[in-house]
Design a protein around this motif. Sequence first.
Motif: not given
Length: 251
Positions: A59-72, A75-89
Motif C-alpha cells: 500500500c502506498a500509504l501504509c506499506a501493508e504488503p498486498l498480493p502481487m499483481l499479474s502485470s505491473p 498507479v499507486p496501490r492502496r489497501c482497503g483500510r486506507c481507502l476507507k480511512h486515509p492516514p495522516a501521511q
Amino acid sequence: MMRRLEVVRPMARRLVDWINAQLKRALPGYCAFCHTAVAGGSPWCAECFADMPWNRSACALCAEPLPMLSSPSSVPRRCGRCLKHPPAQQAAWVPLRYESRVARLIQRYKFSADARAGEVLVQLMLATLSRSPDVGEAVIGVPGQHERTRERGFDHTAWLAKRLAARLKMPVIEAERRRETPSQRGLDRLSRQRNVKHAFTVAQPLPPAVMVVDDVMTTGATLESLAIACREAGARRVTVLAFARTPSARI
C-alpha cells in the motif's frame, strides 16, 4: 593555537574517513548474512541481497504488503483500510518485510546494540530509496521511551535517523513525547492507536515536506501519530519511512 586546531581536526577527520573508504573498497569484507567474502565495500553478497524479504507490492500509504499483481501498474496501490480511512501521511516507504534474516538483523541491532547491523540497515534503505516517493526536506525520528532508552543504553531510532539523514544530506529535527506510553507489544490495532494518540509534539515550525522514521512499522499507529504532530507543526506532506513492515497476519 585553538583556531589552528579547529581547522586541523576536521581535515584529519576527513582524511581518516577517506582512508577507511579506500580500505573498504580494496580489502574483502564479509556478507552480514552468510559470511561469504565480498569485495567493493558492500556488506552483503548478491545472493543474499536478492533473497531479502522485499516488500515489493505494498500500500502506498501504509506499506501493508498486498498480493502481487499479474502485470505491473503505474498507479499507486492502496489497501482497503486506507481507502476507507486515509492516514495522516501522504506516502509510506518500507522496503522490507519483518521476516527471516531482516527480523534477525533488526533484533541484533535493537536489542544487542550491534552497530554493524544498524549500518547494514541504513545501507539497505539507501539501496532502495531511488524508487521511493519524495522523502522531503527534513528527517524526524520517532522519539524513544526514556526508560527503554536507558535500559538499552541508546536511542535506536534516533541512531538510524541521524545516519540516514547524514547520508541524504538532510537536517534532523527532533520531536518530543508529550507522555510516556506503555509498550505496544501484544496490543491489537485499535489499542495501539489509542495508546499513542496525541503522544508526540514538534516544537519548531517544519518545512512543507518531511520524513518521519522508525525501525519497524507494525500497524503504523506510532508513525501516524508522529505524522499528525508534523502536520500540526506546519508540514503539508509527510512520508513515513521504516526499515521493515510487519504483515497484518502477524499482528
